[in-house]
Design an enzyme around this catalytic site. Structure first.
Site, PDB file in Angstrom:
ATOM      1  N   TRP A 127       0.863  -1.178   0.000  1.00 49.70           N
ATOM      2  CA  TRP A 127       0.000   0.000   0.000  1.00 49.70           C
ATOM      3  C   TRP A 127       0.906   1.237   0.000  1.00 49.70           C
ATOM      4  O   TRP A 127       1.797   1.345   0.853  1.00 49.70           O
ATOM      5  CB  TRP A 127      -0.867  -0.044   1.265  1.00 49.70           C
ATOM      6  CG  TRP A 127      -1.852   1.067   1.413  1.00 49.70           C
ATOM      7  CD1 TRP A 127      -2.740   1.518   0.478  1.00 49.70           C
ATOM      8  CD2 TRP A 127      -2.071   1.866   2.591  1.00 49.70           C
ATOM      9  NE1 TRP A 127      -3.497   2.538   0.997  1.00 49.70           N
ATOM     10  CE2 TRP A 127      -3.098   2.769   2.293  1.00 49.70           C
ATOM     11  CE3 TRP A 127      -1.491   1.903   3.858  1.00 49.70           C
ATOM     12  CZ2 TRP A 127      -3.578   3.696   3.211  1.00 49.70           C
ATOM     13  CZ3 TRP A 127      -1.965   2.817   4.778  1.00 49.70           C
ATOM     14  CH2 TRP A 127      -2.995   3.707   4.460  1.00 49.70           C
ATOM     15  N   ASP A 208      -0.257  -5.538   9.471  1.00 51.13           N
ATOM     16  CA  ASP A 208      -1.328  -4.615   9.095  1.00 51.13           C
ATOM     17  C   ASP A 208      -2.530  -5.482   8.716  1.00 51.13           C
ATOM     18  O   ASP A 208      -2.479  -6.244   7.748  1.00 51.13           O
ATOM     19  CB  ASP A 208      -0.894  -3.733   7.915  1.00 51.13           C
ATOM     20  CG  ASP A 208      -1.935  -2.660   7.585  1.00 51.13           C
ATOM     21  OD1 ASP A 208      -3.055  -2.725   8.132  1.00 51.13           O
ATOM     22  OD2 ASP A 208      -1.637  -1.775   6.772  1.00 51.13           O
ATOM     23  N   ALA A 210      -6.110  -4.942   7.720  1.00 51.68           N
ATOM     24  CA  ALA A 210      -7.116  -3.940   7.345  1.00 51.68           C
ATOM     25  C   ALA A 210      -8.375  -4.565   6.752  1.00 51.68           C
ATOM     26  O   ALA A 210      -9.357  -3.863   6.520  1.00 51.68           O
ATOM     27  CB  ALA A 210      -6.505  -2.951   6.353  1.00 51.68           C
ATOM     28  N   LYS A 243     -13.269  -1.263   6.761  1.00 55.37           N
ATOM     29  CA  LYS A 243     -13.888  -2.123   5.758  1.00 55.37           C
ATOM     30  C   LYS A 243     -14.857  -3.112   6.389  1.00 55.37           C
ATOM     31  O   LYS A 243     -15.996  -3.224   5.949  1.00 55.37           O
ATOM     32  CB  LYS A 243     -12.810  -2.864   4.970  1.00 55.37           C
ATOM     33  CG  LYS A 243     -12.137  -2.015   3.911  1.00 55.37           C
ATOM     34  CD  LYS A 243     -11.002  -1.206   4.445  1.00 55.37           C
ATOM     35  CE  LYS A 243     -10.386  -0.331   3.347  1.00 55.37           C
ATOM     36  NZ  LYS A 243      -9.276   0.471   3.866  1.00 55.37           N
TER      37      LYS A 243
HETATM   38  C1  LMR Z   1      -6.996   1.706  -0.422  1.00 56.66           C
HETATM   39  O1  LMR Z   1      -5.911   1.103  -0.473  1.00 56.66           O
HETATM   40  O2  LMR Z   1      -7.629   2.039  -1.440  1.00 56.66           O
HETATM   41  C2  LMR Z   1      -7.589   2.006   0.924  1.00 56.66           C
HETATM   42  O3  LMR Z   1      -6.772   1.547   1.937  1.00 56.66           O
HETATM   43  C3  LMR Z   1      -7.964   3.427   1.072  1.00 56.66           C
HETATM   44  C4  LMR Z   1      -6.807   4.354   1.213  1.00 56.66           C
HETATM   45  O4  LMR Z   1      -6.838   5.149   2.155  1.00 56.66           O
HETATM   46  O5  LMR Z   1      -5.874   4.330   0.403  1.00 56.66           O
END
Ligand code: LMR
Length: 393
Positions: A127, A208, A210, A243
């Protein structure tokens, strides 16, 4: 003074939200930001959350401060949801945080306070905000290769090769489930091998988590985290309710630490509370309280689990439909991995030029690395995506 400021690079996911909004086409398709959408394109407030909010509205007679850690009941309910009692309670410390991002940020802050010499290892890719946050906090980032683009699977030999370079005390950031952005996940046996390697290196694991409940189920998605929790003396876990409870804008997350013993856990707890105090004082309460209310009420909890399962099954069905449609349109099994991936995302392995064509010619929005949000699709748009992908190959 402000003249000294430099323009900041735009977050590519957030930038995409704006581009999509600005596009006047009515048949455009948003597969960008990781937000769940139902078949009508709505991101619903979950039934149990709505009921919890009503209960709060009916009974709350004060909005005075609660605790620096966030509501204690939220902390214990979330520890249970994530860890299910696999670690003795007196080794745990935690704070409620504004979303999973808040937990990641404070987790990296804590790691830096504890070991300013640590390097933080992240999967390549990961990410984007992980890397941005670690650099902002001021720790060096190293990447371990993770994904084999041609097969759409984890490049496990590369994972092991790169993690063998980790130094004692380095932080290794692991996606507990539903890897973002690839959608490709380690098998239980691969998790065991990674854990054994990190143990041998005396590395410090940070998880992490999420998307618990978005992959194979609430417990299944927590399995790797629980295994890590029982395999190391010290662990950090950053988790999000955005989520799985659909409380995106309310910002509900948690940072849990596992310490080697109860005495250390008390000191770690003091440091976590200190971090909350220095950053924003008391964490926001509304989303956290709604989550706690759901988890403390057997009926609401059961209904939440039912709706979460419907959500997950919907995404799994879309995966199967998309893999099928792509096979027909491309006359190949190149994209079969979409059906094997788990969570909201799959990395399609397209070039940036192909992603741009999809956006400009077909109104299909995905992140420039070709990550798609499966939950942004529906029965109507699956064939549209498959046709368009085949057209740009
Ligand atoms: C994403 O990866 O799209 C989500 O985790 C939202 C974000 O804040 O980037």
């Amino acid at each position: 003074m402000f003249e000294a400021l430099k323009a900041q690079p735009q977050d590519k996911i957030l930038q995409l939200i704006q581009m999509f909004k600005d596009d006047p086409r009515t048949d455009k398709v948003d597969l960008g930001v990781g937000v769940y959408k139902d078949a009508t394109g709505l991101t619903p407030v979950m039934r149990a959350v709505k009921a919890a909010e009503k209960k709060i509205w009916d009974t709350q007679d004060s909005k005075t401060y609660t605790a620096l850690t966030g509501e204690p009941g939220y902390n214990s309910a979330m520890r249970q949801l994530i860890l299910d009692g696999v670690v003795a309670g007196d080794r745990l410390s935690s704070i409620a945080t504004p979303g999973g991002t808040g937990a990641v940020r404070l987790g990296i802050d804590l790691a830096k306070m504890a070991n300013p010499g640590a390097t933080v290892w992240v999967s390549k890719p990961t990410w984007g905000n992980h890397i941005s946050i670690i650099k902002f906090v001021g720790l060096p980032v190293a990447e371990y290769r993770y994904f084999h683009a041609a097969s759409g699977e984890v490049d496990f030999a590369a994972v092991l090769e790169d993690l063998a370079q980790v130094k004692a005390g380095d932080v290794v950031l692991l996606h507990g489930c539903c890897h973002n952005p690839t959608g490709a996940n380690l098998t239980p046996d691969q998790w065991k091998q990674v854990i054994a390697l990190l143990q041998a290196k005396s590395a410090f694991p940070m998880v992490d988590l999420a998307y618990q409940g978005f992959g194979d189920g609430l417990d299944q998605d927590a399995e790797a985290t629980r295994l890590i929790a029982t395999s190391f003396p010290e662990v950090l876990i950053a988790a999000s309710c955005s989520k799985n409870f659909g409380v995106y804008r309310d910002r509900a997350g948690i940072l849990i630490s596992i310490s080697k013993d109860a005495e250390q856990a008390k000191i770690t707890q003091g440091n976590l509370s200190y971090l909350n105090r220095q950053t924003y004082s008391f964490p926001p309460d509304h989303g956290i309280r709604a989550v706690m209310t759901v988890l403390e009420d057997a009926e609401l909890e059961a209904d939440w689990k039912t709706e979460l399962e419907e959500t997950r099954n919907g995404m799994l069905a879309l995966r199967a439909q998309l893999a099928d449609a792509l096979r027909k349109e491309t006359n190949s099994d190149r994209f079969d991995f979409v059906g094997r991936h788990r969570g909201m995302f799959s990395l399609l392995g397209l070039t940036e030029a192909q992603v741009t064509r999809l956006r400009e010619e077909f109104g299909i929005y995905m992140v420039s690395d070709s990550r798609i949000n499966i939950a942004g699709l529906n029965a109507r748009t699956v064939p549209v995506l498959a046709r368009s992908v085949a057209a740009v190959l």
